[in-house]
Design a protein around this motif. Structure first.
Motif, PDB file in Angstrom:
ATOM      1  N   ALA A 115       0.938  -1.243   0.074  1.00 39.34           N
ATOM      2  CA  ALA A 115       0.097  -0.076  -0.011  1.00 39.34           C
ATOM      3  C   ALA A 115       0.962   1.237  -0.093  1.00 39.34           C
ATOM      4  O   ALA A 115       1.761   1.222   0.820  1.00 39.34           O
ATOM      5  N   SER A 116       0.323   2.156  -0.740  1.00 42.06           N
ATOM      6  CA  SER A 116       0.929   3.485  -0.698  1.00 42.06           C
ATOM      7  C   SER A 116       0.060   4.586  -1.279  1.00 42.06           C
ATOM      8  O   SER A 116      -0.826   4.162  -1.866  1.00 42.06           O
ATOM      9  N   ILE A 117       0.234   5.872  -0.985  1.00 42.28           N
ATOM     10  CA  ILE A 117      -0.640   6.946  -1.264  1.00 42.28           C
ATOM     11  C   ILE A 117      -0.594   6.944  -2.889  1.00 42.28           C
ATOM     12  O   ILE A 117      -1.687   7.146  -3.349  1.00 42.28           O
ATOM     13  N   LYS A 118       0.517   6.734  -3.454  1.00 38.52           N
ATOM     14  CA  LYS A 118       0.684   7.237  -4.813  1.00 38.52           C
ATOM     15  C   LYS A 118      -0.300   5.907  -5.696  1.00 38.52           C
ATOM     16  O   LYS A 118      -0.847   6.074  -6.517  1.00 38.52           O
ATOM     17  N   VAL A 161      -3.940   6.610  -5.445  1.00 40.34           N
ATOM     18  CA  VAL A 161      -4.402   7.907  -6.326  1.00 40.34           C
ATOM     19  C   VAL A 161      -4.529   7.085  -7.561  1.00 40.34           C
ATOM     20  O   VAL A 161      -5.560   7.643  -8.313  1.00 40.34           O
ATOM     21  N   GLU A 162      -3.428   6.472  -7.918  1.00 42.92           N
ATOM     22  CA  GLU A 162      -3.474   5.882  -9.340  1.00 42.92           C
ATOM     23  C   GLU A 162      -4.771   5.132  -9.640  1.00 42.92           C
ATOM     24  O   GLU A 162      -5.252   5.163 -10.803  1.00 42.92           O
ATOM     25  N   ALA A 163      -4.816   4.255  -8.800  1.00 44.21           N
ATOM     26  CA  ALA A 163      -6.044   3.299  -8.737  1.00 44.21           C
ATOM     27  C   ALA A 163      -7.513   3.863  -8.988  1.00 44.21           C
ATOM     28  O   ALA A 163      -8.369   3.700  -9.880  1.00 44.21           O
ATOM     29  N   MET A 164      -7.476   5.007  -8.082  1.00 39.98           N
ATOM     30  CA  MET A 164      -8.631   5.729  -8.223  1.00 39.98           C
ATOM     31  C   MET A 164      -8.840   6.516  -9.562  1.00 39.98           C
ATOM     32  O   MET A 164      -9.954   6.675 -10.032  1.00 39.98           O
ATOM     33  N   ARG A 165      -7.734   7.191 -10.040  1.00 37.04           N
ATOM     34  CA  ARG A 165      -7.736   7.803 -11.339  1.00 37.04           C
ATOM     35  C   ARG A 165      -8.357   6.827 -12.298  1.00 37.04           C
ATOM     36  O   ARG A 165      -8.882   7.237 -13.512  1.00 37.04           O
ATOM     37  N   ARG A 166      -7.917   5.732 -12.385  1.00 35.04           N
ATOM     38  CA  ARG A 166      -8.116   4.731 -13.559  1.00 35.04           C
ATOM     39  C   ARG A 166      -9.632   4.072 -13.118  1.00 35.04           C
ATOM     40  O   ARG A 166     -10.097   3.208 -14.099  1.00 35.04           O
ATOM     41  N   GLY A 167     -10.332   4.300 -12.249  1.00 30.53           N
ATOM     42  CA  GLY A 167     -11.797   4.053 -11.925  1.00 30.53           C
ATOM     43  C   GLY A 167     -12.018   3.322 -10.911  1.00 30.53           C
ATOM     44  O   GLY A 167     -13.165   2.762 -10.696  1.00 30.53           O
ATOM     45  N   ALA A 168     -11.055   2.994  -9.838  1.00 34.88           N
ATOM     46  CA  ALA A 168     -11.292   2.223  -8.752  1.00 34.88           C
ATOM     47  C   ALA A 168     -12.310   2.829  -7.846  1.00 34.88           C
ATOM     48  O   ALA A 168     -12.144   4.122  -7.763  1.00 34.88           O
ATOM     49  N   THR A 169     -13.053   2.342  -6.989  1.00 33.68           N
ATOM     50  CA  THR A 169     -13.956   2.854  -5.955  1.00 33.68           C
ATOM     51  C   THR A 169     -13.451   3.027  -4.638  1.00 33.68           C
ATOM     52  O   THR A 169     -13.623   3.914  -3.922  1.00 33.68           O
TER      53      THR A 169
END
Length: 369
Positions: A93-96, A99-107
């Protein structure tokens, strides 16, 4: 809010993608204990294949799948089913990465190790999100119709019997065929049956068969992949996939092209279908309600409607009577319309004159309502 507003998305279709057998087993156990249906796979290839075969409400995706990056899988899963909620799970786990997962559409994002309670809370929250999405979609559709409050109250004994039959049929998964003239309220019955059923918390898709060109109706129902035909610039899941777990209402099915009738028949029999331009068979769990103002038996006799499809559709048949056969309902409906249009136009009109009531009672109502 309706009496069905307390029905939650207690049952979710969940896809688990993790290369660790232990994690797959733990997640599957936790989710199944909560009443969810779980498919667990170890790699992106199997994940994509499963996602193309059935619809999922929720997908748990491990970021590190052997030599492959789970992050790349997020947009692929969402391209097939935009409503799927993707939750990323990882031991790194990391903040980066979050953020990238959310940017790609993760909930959401959850770190290993996690507890069963974390999974329960997460799935319940996702279920609530899916429920709210369905309610919002239904409200938007209601607003777009801009019609008066839909009611099935009736003073007609014949109409009351049909309403009662519809209520009794609603909890089953049997196909219902609504027959009657235009304007008799077949679409109102279809929505009511969905509302009364155990599928009420899931989506209801409406396809008006005459409104869609015959060469596009197959794509509208079953979906297509990018490049399947001229103008198919992106994948389209289709109405059947969009109402997974819910109800598909086929309005004026008598106007459906024969080529689409054949594909619909196969779907009703096997619960499987293929998108245009794709050979992968997909499964769907939906209830079908069909409506027609045509005499389907006559169309069958003339070769304009498939006999085998007619018998598949004619499981429970409800014939909605025209307004001229239930004159006792004329003023009941008139008062409903009056109240609606007064609200819409900020007027205060409280009833009809005797002369107006007489005119309404004597009118033949050729188009019904």
């Amino acid at each position: 809010m309706s009496s069905n507003s307390d029905r939650k998305f207690n049952h979710l279709n969940v896809l688990v993608i993790d290369d660790e057998a232990n994690i797959r087993k733990t997640l599957s156990y936790c989710l199944a204990a909560e009443g969810h249906t779980v498919i667990a796979v170890s790699n992106p290839v199997d994940a994509v294949e499963e996602a193309r075969r059935r619809s999922f409400d929720l997908a748990f995706v491990d970021l590190k799948l052997g030599e492959q990056d789970g992050m790349e899988l997020i947009p692929v899963l969402l391209s097939d089913s935009s409503w799927t909620k993707v939750v990323v799970i990882t031991a790194h786990a990391s903040i980066k990465s979050a953020v990238e997962a959310m940017r790609r559409g993760a909930t959401d994002y959850i770190a290993k190790p996690f507890t069963p309670d974390q999974i329960k809370l997460l799935t319940r929250r996702i279920g609530r999100i899916r429920e709210l999405e369905t309610e919002i979609a239904a409200l938007k559709e209601d607003m777009q119709r801009l019609g008066p409050e839909e009611r099935l109250q009736s003073l007609s004994a014949g109409m009351q019997r049909i309403v009662e039959t519809a209520r009794k049929a609603a909890p089953s998964d049997a196909i219902i065929l609504l027959q009657g003239e235009s304007g008799t309220g077949k679409s109102v019955f279809a929505r009511a049956i969905h509302h009364w059923s155990s599928r009420a918390a899931k989506p209801m898709a409406v396809v008006a068969c005459p409104a869609v060109p015959p060469d596009l109706l197959e794509s509208e129902l079953f979906g297509h992949v990018k490049g399947a035909f001229t103008g198919a610039v992106r994948d389209y899941p289709g109405r059947i996939a969009a109402c997974e777990g819910g109800t598909l209402f086929l309005d004026e099915i008598g106007d459906m092209a024969s080529s689409v009738q054949a594909k619909l028949l196969r779907f009703i029999q096997d619960k499987e279908y293929e998108r245009l331009g794709e050979s992968t068979s997909r499964k769907a769990d939906i209830r079908i309600i069909a409506a027609t103002n045509a005499d389907l038996e006559k169309r069958v006799a003339k070769g304009r409607f498939r006999e085998d499809l007619f018998y598949r559709l004619n499981v429970i048949s409800l014939i909605v009577p025209p307004l001229r056969q239930r004159p006792e309902d004329i003023m009941l409906l008139a008062m409903d319309f009056l109240a609606y249009f007064c609200r819409a136009n900020h007027k205060a009109i409280f009833g009809f004159t005797e002369e107006a009531e007489q005119l309404l009672a004597n009118y033949a109502w050729p188009g019904n309502v």
